[in-house]
Design an enzyme around this catalytic site. Sequence first.
Site, PDB file in Angstrom:
ATOM      1  N   HIS A   1     112.286  68.907  55.434  1.00  0.00           N
ATOM      2  CA  HIS A   1     112.690  68.618  54.051  1.00  0.00           C
ATOM      3  C   HIS A   1     112.331  67.219  53.548  1.00  0.00           C
ATOM      4  O   HIS A   1     113.203  66.416  53.213  1.00  0.00           O
ATOM      5  CB  HIS A   1     114.181  68.882  53.852  1.00  0.00           C
ATOM      6  CG  HIS A   1     115.086  68.424  54.977  1.00  0.00           C
ATOM      7  ND1 HIS A   1     115.022  67.171  55.527  1.00  0.00           N
ATOM      8  CD2 HIS A   1     116.079  69.073  55.627  1.00  0.00           C
ATOM      9  CE1 HIS A   1     115.935  67.068  56.482  1.00  0.00           C
ATOM     10  NE2 HIS A   1     116.586  68.216  56.559  1.00  0.00           N
TER      11      HIS A   1
ATOM     12  N   ASP B   1     115.904  75.327  53.987  1.00  0.00           N
ATOM     13  CA  ASP B   1     117.106  74.586  54.406  1.00  0.00           C
ATOM     14  C   ASP B   1     118.360  75.311  53.896  1.00  0.00           C
ATOM     15  O   ASP B   1     119.329  74.678  53.468  1.00  0.00           O
ATOM     16  CB  ASP B   1     117.080  73.130  53.918  1.00  0.00           C
ATOM     17  CG  ASP B   1     118.155  72.279  54.601  1.00  0.00           C
ATOM     18  OD1 ASP B   1     118.798  72.782  55.544  1.00  0.00           O
ATOM     19  OD2 ASP B   1     118.345  71.128  54.192  1.00  0.00           O
TER      20      ASP B   1
END
Lengths: 325, 428
Positions: free
Chosen positions: B230, B303
């Site tokens: 991320h 995520d």
Amino acid sequence: MQRHLISAADLTRDDAVLILDTAEEMARVADRPIKKLPTLRGRTIVNLFFEDSTRTRISFEAAEKRLSADVINFTAKGSSVSKGESLKDTAQTLEAMGVDAVVIRHGASGAPYRLANSGWIDAAVINAGDGTHQHPTQALLDAFTMRRRLVGRDAGLGQDLSGKRITIVGDVLHSRVARSNVDLLHTLGAEVTLVAPPTLVPVGVETWPCEVAYDLDGTLAKSDAVMMLRVQRERMNAAFFPTEREYSRRYGLDGDRMARMPEHAIVMHPGPMVRGMEITAEVADSDRCTVVEQVANGVSIRMAVLYLLLGGNEPAVSHTRIEEK
Amino acid sequence: MSKILIRGAKVLGGEPQDVLIDGSTIAEVGVGLSDEGAEVVEAAGKVLLPGLVDLHTHLREPGREDSETVLTGTRAAASGGYTAVFAMANTFPVADTAGVVEQVYRLGQEHGYCDVQPIGAVTVGLEGKKLAELGAMHESAAGVTVFSDDGKCVDDAVIMRRALEYVKAFGGVVAQHAQEPRLTEGAQMNEGIVSAELGLGGWPAVAEESIIARDVLLAEHVGSRVHICHLSTAGSVEIVRWAKSRGIDVTAEVTPHHLLLTDELVRTYNPVYKVNPPLRTEQDVLALREALADGTIDIVATDHAPHPHEDKDCEWAAAAMGMVGLETALSVVQETMVETGLLDWAGVAERMSVTPARIGRAAGHGRPVSAGEPANLTLVDTEYRGSVDPEGFASRSRNTPYEGRELPGRVTHTWLRGKATLVDGKLT
């Protein structure tokens, strides 16, 4: 006026001046033998304090009682912020009891905003300090103090702080007082300069409506008011500055520095003061220091805010004058 | 298993074609294929992609089954068009032994909605002190190839170096949650203009960028491959771009929410926007989109971080970090990358299926849509417009930042090895 008071930034110039003017009227109540108005009779206000602050709580409590409100003190210190339902659950409990307003102090920035906007509660919400975010009644009482000292008690009515130059010194990074004051003083037309070591100025400060300086001596001569912020000793361990003495030498206000301020200029402090570090006893005890006045003015300002948020449409002033006849 | 004819789908967004599935594999791809003996799925106007692969999912089982389970999480994945997800190791107990990863792997196989490829912890208990048994996890039935302490950064440079070196023995990769811990103490949101105003603890971009810089240099030094989880800042993009230009074996992912949302949303103090790494600025968002388009960022990973209602229905500071993402990922990518002209559907397939499968060594996934390949496929109605309703989610949790927001596109069908897991938008 809005229904809640969450941030000094939410106030328009006219809102702010109305509060200051109303506070002047409220201040007169303090001069009377019976310091009480019937204005909020039958209203219930809860002081919901998740964080210790005896001074602020007592100030609100005095204001509420002078307006004849029913007051409940709820100290929730130690109730866990880590499991955050406590705020929601507490709010709903209060709602069920028919509370009209909640004065909230909370260690987490944004908690009063959540309380006002998440649908948990219908009562008016007044922020009495949230994390490092806002403390709007503090900014109002500071502005009130400045207007009285720098414009005049009667001459100030209806006036703002246009053209006044205010210097705020110290731990801006962690200060809800600084944030609230920058917003409100700007709205009221004052020019604000923040002075602090660069470690205690937030990244992102460049969009604030104020100047930032690292050198205190350069700003003193052109300040109408110098507001000292409290520096917590634990900041030292986190390497925000090398030593207490060095901080004091560079950013403390002592007699020599005060002498360099214009004659009419005042020294302010939200209290409690750390004498010897951010301010010397000589300065703290001088006539130019408004700390005690700020405390007294705090009650008047909080009366004005509570009245305007809860009191209905008729002016508080007419109440008092009718009774005086 | 019977035959399925997907008729007239735009394969990877191209010209309409028919795709015939026979059993678990694609039998034929062409125009005007016979539907004899086959169940027909009319797909005119829809886009057919290889089944999506998510390199970064939190399934919460074992330990937090109140947020998500392997079953609910894989149903959410199938709803979102995924045929394989990599399950992060920060469960209770932590997935740091062969036993735990095998359990998660087997649950995925039993439920049959989506292949679950467990990610193993890099260090014991995610504590950053001692390497977990990386080899044992790799040799287990789960065949772990990706290792991550996600949620925590492997901040000790020596431990990180050893992990990078060690996994070379079996072609593994270390996926780093880049967050310098000291620089992010008390962090609540992106450090910048908004945090200064709101008085919330800042999570500075440099806390991410400094770790990425260190780790690409470590990967270069020991000749290993590193994956950046991320990635969220424009500065991180620059570092990864530089590392790739130098030939360092680094890959990077971006989440859908970092492609769409900014820290301005934190002004609502609504914890649904609280996520780690935090939502950044408009400038970062635009840099991330550009980087995903030009290949500097290799993949989109969700995520997906489910949390129960009570962990979000509170004040900001007390709230859990994370957002669910499996069921909205493709829509967000359509809005931010396809409809902006930055990527075509073949590019989406590359970044949401082919490359994540390659990074994670997920055999049988991310394959071309052609005869002889496993029938892992996703059919998307790209013309669809509708607002997001979390009540319809298959995930056990509802912490989506998109509630009520209109997003384009909807996955209508998902096939895992020829078996439909989603038909007309409904799970089987």
